[in-house]
Design a protein around this motif. Sequence first.
Motif, PDB file in Angstrom:
ATOM      1  N   LYS A   1       6.908   8.040   5.794  1.00 27.76           N
ATOM      2  CA  LYS A   1       6.191   6.869   5.445  1.00 27.76           C
ATOM      3  C   LYS A   1       4.887   6.200   5.855  1.00 27.76           C
ATOM      4  N   VAL A   2       4.149   5.470   4.847  1.00 22.16           N
ATOM      5  CA  VAL A   2       3.016   4.776   5.362  1.00 22.16           C
ATOM      6  C   VAL A   2       3.412   3.861   6.173  1.00 22.16           C
ATOM      7  N   LYS A   3       2.481   3.804   7.315  1.00 15.70           N
ATOM      8  CA  LYS A   3       2.853   2.768   8.383  1.00 15.70           C
ATOM      9  C   LYS A   3       1.980   1.721   8.606  1.00 15.70           C
TER      10      LYS A   3
ATOM     11  N   LEU B   1       5.189  -3.625  -1.513  1.00 19.01           N
ATOM     12  CA  LEU B   1       4.601  -2.374  -1.176  1.00 19.01           C
ATOM     13  C   LEU B   1       5.670  -1.256  -1.395  1.00 19.01           C
TER      14      LEU B   1
ATOM     15  N   GLU C   1       8.009   3.311   0.269  1.00 22.12           N
ATOM     16  CA  GLU C   1       7.152   4.342   0.860  1.00 22.12           C
ATOM     17  C   GLU C   1       6.534   3.766   2.216  1.00 22.12           C
ATOM     18  N   VAL C   2       6.680   2.498   2.257  1.00 17.67           N
ATOM     19  CA  VAL C   2       5.746   1.737   3.233  1.00 17.67           C
ATOM     20  C   VAL C   2       6.756   1.073   4.364  1.00 17.67           C
TER      21      VAL C   2
ATOM     22  N   VAL D   1      -3.185   1.282  10.394  1.00 18.12           N
ATOM     23  CA  VAL D   1      -2.613   1.928   9.121  1.00 18.12           C
ATOM     24  C   VAL D   1      -2.473   3.277   9.364  1.00 18.12           C
TER      25      VAL D   1
ATOM     26  N   ASP E   1      -1.276   7.207   7.924  1.00 16.50           N
ATOM     27  CA  ASP E   1      -0.622   7.657   6.550  1.00 16.50           C
ATOM     28  C   ASP E   1       0.524   8.258   6.646  1.00 16.50           C
ATOM     29  N   LYS E   2       1.155   9.116   5.840  1.00 10.29           N
ATOM     30  CA  LYS E   2       2.489   9.766   5.838  1.00 10.29           C
ATOM     31  C   LYS E   2       2.518  10.868   6.882  1.00 10.29           C
TER      32      LYS E   2
ATOM     33  N   VAL F   1      -3.475   0.269   3.022  1.00 10.81           N
ATOM     34  CA  VAL F   1      -2.063   0.760   2.752  1.00 10.81           C
ATOM     35  C   VAL F   1      -1.863   1.306   1.252  1.00 10.81           C
ATOM     36  N   LYS F   2      -2.295   0.597   0.170  1.00 12.53           N
ATOM     37  CA  LYS F   2      -2.237   0.684  -0.939  1.00 12.53           C
ATOM     38  C   LYS F   2      -2.972   1.749  -1.465  1.00 12.53           C
TER      39      LYS F   2
ATOM     40  N   LEU G   1      -1.070   5.037  -1.445  1.00 12.08           N
ATOM     41  CA  LEU G   1       0.208   5.180  -2.437  1.00 12.08           C
ATOM     42  C   LEU G   1      -0.131   5.792  -3.707  1.00 12.08           C
TER      43      LEU G   1
END
Length: 172
Positions: free
Chosen positions: A50-52, A79, A82-83, A139, A141-142, A168-169, A172
Amino acid sequence: MTQERTGIAAFKGSPITLVGPELRPGDQAPDFVLSKNLLEDATLKDYSGKVKLISVVPSLDTGVCDAQTRRFNTEAAELGDEVVILTVSADLPFAQARWCGAAGIDRVITLSDYKENSFGTAYGVLIKEFKLDMRSIFVLDKNDKIVYVEYLAEMSEHPNYEAAINAVKALL
């Protein structure tokens, strides 16, 4: 010996000491062990894939921390799955749960750094003088690479919400 950083942060104008390294975009995020409650811990691996967005606050029971957590709770709805948004503080898990219930927080996951301040030390946000974590945003990434960092210079100020959400965006 753990690194101490001075002259970069303050609480209401008074200098404070941050313990730990200064992380930067491009760094691999350090793992952590935080308390979900008294019996259950969470690590970075628990949010794998997941994006955190990690929102760090000194204490949920203060005005800016309250506003910051509410803002990210609202943003979380837009969001998607995925976040994950994690709010980290040194508050006891009981206090975090009580605050979330009273505030209607249901999309942000609160995690406590109260036991050993290991998150604060690993992410360079532990305030030596207070044993609290300094307001900051990370932030990831995955793949747990840091893509955005904001260490606030003044503990009582708000972070740049738009910049964090845009980071974050962009993932995605």
